[in-house]
Motif scaffolding. Sequence first.
Motif, PDB file in Angstrom:
ATOM      1  N   GLY A  90     -33.014-103.841  68.929  1.00 45.96           N
ATOM      2  CA  GLY A  90     -31.910-102.897  68.798  1.00 45.96           C
ATOM      3  C   GLY A  90     -30.710-103.505  68.091  1.00 45.96           C
ATOM      4  O   GLY A  90     -30.017-102.826  67.320  1.00 45.96           O
ATOM      5  N   ASP A  91     -30.437-104.793  68.339  1.00 51.99           N
ATOM      6  CA  ASP A  91     -29.345-105.466  67.641  1.00 51.99           C
ATOM      7  C   ASP A  91     -29.671-105.608  66.153  1.00 51.99           C
ATOM      8  O   ASP A  91     -28.782-105.509  65.298  1.00 51.99           O
ATOM      9  CB  ASP A  91     -29.107-106.846  68.255  1.00 51.99           C
ATOM     10  N   GLN A  92     -30.940-105.823  65.848  1.00 51.73           N
ATOM     11  CA  GLN A  92     -31.343-105.905  64.442  1.00 51.73           C
ATOM     12  C   GLN A  92     -31.212-104.544  63.750  1.00 51.73           C
ATOM     13  O   GLN A  92     -30.786-104.474  62.591  1.00 51.73           O
ATOM     14  CB  GLN A  92     -32.786-106.403  64.342  1.00 51.73           C
ATOM     15  N   LEU A  93     -31.571-103.485  64.448  1.00 49.88           N
ATOM     16  CA  LEU A  93     -31.377-102.148  63.884  1.00 49.88           C
ATOM     17  C   LEU A  93     -29.905-101.915  63.543  1.00 49.88           C
ATOM     18  O   LEU A  93     -29.578-101.394  62.466  1.00 49.88           O
ATOM     19  CB  LEU A  93     -31.849-101.078  64.872  1.00 49.88           C
ATOM     20  N   ARG A  94     -29.036-102.288  64.454  1.00 49.93           N
ATOM     21  CA  ARG A  94     -27.595-102.089  64.243  1.00 49.93           C
ATOM     22  C   ARG A  94     -27.113-102.838  62.999  1.00 49.93           C
ATOM     23  O   ARG A  94     -26.440-102.267  62.138  1.00 49.93           O
ATOM     24  CB  ARG A  94     -26.829-102.563  65.474  1.00 49.93           C
ATOM     25  N   ASP A  95     -27.482-104.129  62.915  1.00 51.01           N
ATOM     26  CA  ASP A  95     -26.930-104.978  61.856  1.00 51.01           C
ATOM     27  C   ASP A  95     -27.603-104.768  60.502  1.00 51.01           C
ATOM     28  O   ASP A  95     -26.955-104.917  59.460  1.00 51.01           O
ATOM     29  CB  ASP A  95     -27.047-106.450  62.256  1.00 51.01           C
ATOM     30  N   ILE A 128     -42.451-107.143  69.192  1.00 51.07           N
ATOM     31  CA  ILE A 128     -42.769-108.095  68.125  1.00 51.07           C
ATOM     32  C   ILE A 128     -41.554-108.331  67.230  1.00 51.07           C
ATOM     33  O   ILE A 128     -41.254-109.476  66.850  1.00 51.07           O
ATOM     34  CB  ILE A 128     -43.971-107.589  67.302  1.00 51.07           C
ATOM     35  N   CYS A 129     -40.819-107.263  66.910  1.00 51.94           N
ATOM     36  CA  CYS A 129     -39.609-107.418  66.098  1.00 51.94           C
ATOM     37  C   CYS A 129     -38.593-108.316  66.801  1.00 51.94           C
ATOM     38  O   CYS A 129     -37.925-109.142  66.171  1.00 51.94           O
ATOM     39  CB  CYS A 129     -38.983-106.062  65.803  1.00 51.94           C
ATOM     40  N   SER A 130     -38.466-108.153  68.121  1.00 44.53           N
ATOM     41  CA  SER A 130     -37.545-109.005  68.883  1.00 44.53           C
ATOM     42  C   SER A 130     -37.970-110.466  68.810  1.00 44.53           C
ATOM     43  O   SER A 130     -37.134-111.370  68.655  1.00 44.53           O
ATOM     44  CB  SER A 130     -37.487-108.549  70.346  1.00 44.53           C
ATOM     45  N   LYS A 131     -39.272-110.705  68.880  1.00 44.35           N
ATOM     46  CA  LYS A 131     -39.769-112.079  68.873  1.00 44.35           C
ATOM     47  C   LYS A 131     -39.593-112.740  67.501  1.00 44.35           C
ATOM     48  O   LYS A 131     -39.067-113.851  67.393  1.00 44.35           O
ATOM     49  CB  LYS A 131     -41.245-112.105  69.302  1.00 44.35           C
ATOM     50  N   VAL A 132     -40.026-112.069  66.446  1.00 45.31           N
ATOM     51  CA  VAL A 132     -39.961-112.707  65.126  1.00 45.31           C
ATOM     52  C   VAL A 132     -38.547-112.695  64.558  1.00 45.31           C
ATOM     53  O   VAL A 132     -38.188-113.563  63.749  1.00 45.31           O
ATOM     54  CB  VAL A 132     -40.946-112.047  64.139  1.00 45.31           C
ATOM     55  N   GLY A 133     -37.737-111.716  64.976  1.00 49.21           N
ATOM     56  CA  GLY A 133     -36.361-111.641  64.481  1.00 49.21           C
ATOM     57  C   GLY A 133     -35.385-112.507  65.256  1.00 49.21           C
ATOM     58  O   GLY A 133     -34.234-112.664  64.846  1.00 49.21           O
TER      59      GLY A 133
END
Length: 476
Positions: free
Chosen positions: A190-195, A180-185
């Motif tokens: 994992g890239d969102q966690l990094r950034d 879900i995080c991948s879809k809405v983000g």
Amino acid sequence: MRRARSIAPALVVLLAQLCLASASADTVDRIVMAEMQRQYSPGVAVAIVKNGRPLKVAGYGLANVELQAKVTPTTFFQTASMGKQFVAALVLLLVNDGKLKLDETLPTYLPNAPPAWHSMRIRQLLNHTSGMARTDPAIDLRKDYTEDELLASAYKVPPLSAPGERWAYSNLGYQILGIICSKVGGRFYGDQLRDRLFTPSGMNARIISERDIVPGRAAGYDRFDGVLTNQEWVSPTMNSTADGSLYVTAQDMARWSIVLDGDSVLTPAMKESMWARSTLNSGEHWDYGFGWRLFFLDGRRSVRHRGDWQGFTSHILHFPDDRLTITVLMNRSNARPHVIADKIAALYIPALRRSFVEAPSAMTILKTPMYIEGSMNDFKAVTHLESTEPMAFEATLPLKQGMNEFRILSEDGKTISFGAFIDEVVMKLDQTKDLEFEGEDFFIQIDKPGEYIVKFDAKNARKPTLVVRPPTAPTP
């Protein structure tokens, strides 16, 4: 002179704190080395942060047994489920962005979700009250899947209960959160966690990658029948799901501990959300927040989480009000890093030492009613051990066909708590096993269901033993 007199007490306090930190740091080494040897862990990494300041970030033992490479503060360990807190934090950041709502139902973000998911909410995935199963039994950990394939398979898994009816730990639920995080983000979680988390916190943490060259990566190990073996292989995509597929170092966890003490990355409201109790439909509360378990130790609020996966075990223990955080990373499966974390915590918060329970004396064993609690009696204190001879006790235990789990406890679960050594949890009929205070649960495979005799021998109170026999077996 007045000023000199006013400064002196503050200086004394500061010197006392520095001496305590130095003495505690030396004791930390002894604690870690002793537990590393006792638990047969090749290596350990530890991060201790107090009041926003790292007190100790260190490595012990071997990161790779075959290469004899040592653990350092920058050695990468797998987090396993300890990494759920980072996914929970990302969800809260996306809530803050207006891209997610905690109490929104899943079809809002997953339009093809099955009817059983229609009343499940984001909040319930975070705190394991959605009713979702622990795992997807159809998934082969040695195969690669896309997120869409994982999602399509998950849609077919029957829920354990209606949303909000019970608390049940679910790795599958966190995998769905990552998707879900991948879809809405708009990009891989994992890239969102990094950034959004790792880089702002100064961390080098990353999603696990089996193919990438990762300098300083520790090897994970299992231990069977006293023999150390390499971890089992898992496909790259199944080691990148959001239920705990991260590499971190002790240095990373020290920097994350500083984040937990501050407000630069996570707001106070976000942290309080993560550390709030879950509430079921019945109004019953559970001591689990968003990716954190909640505890009170000697009246002090603490939050913690462990992880155990593919040859690694981890544990983080955080005292929000005392601003103390301890992280322990170990490169062997089925280890007990929480034991190290708890002992270290007591060095820096002396009042916690009162919560430690010493192994019982012979007199305590003799006077305290003892029970066998396990899967055969719903883990309740109903099967009483009766004295049959001086310092020897027996009980008749109905065992079902298949694997049975049990341990020996007093009614309070603390005064008497005997289990297995960390590598000896599986026992056989007529096999005498040494017991460890506050050890692991025993497991015994039974081919023929029926009543069996359990004998607890405490003639040597410092080294009690246990044996399970068929009722026809002669008593020695």
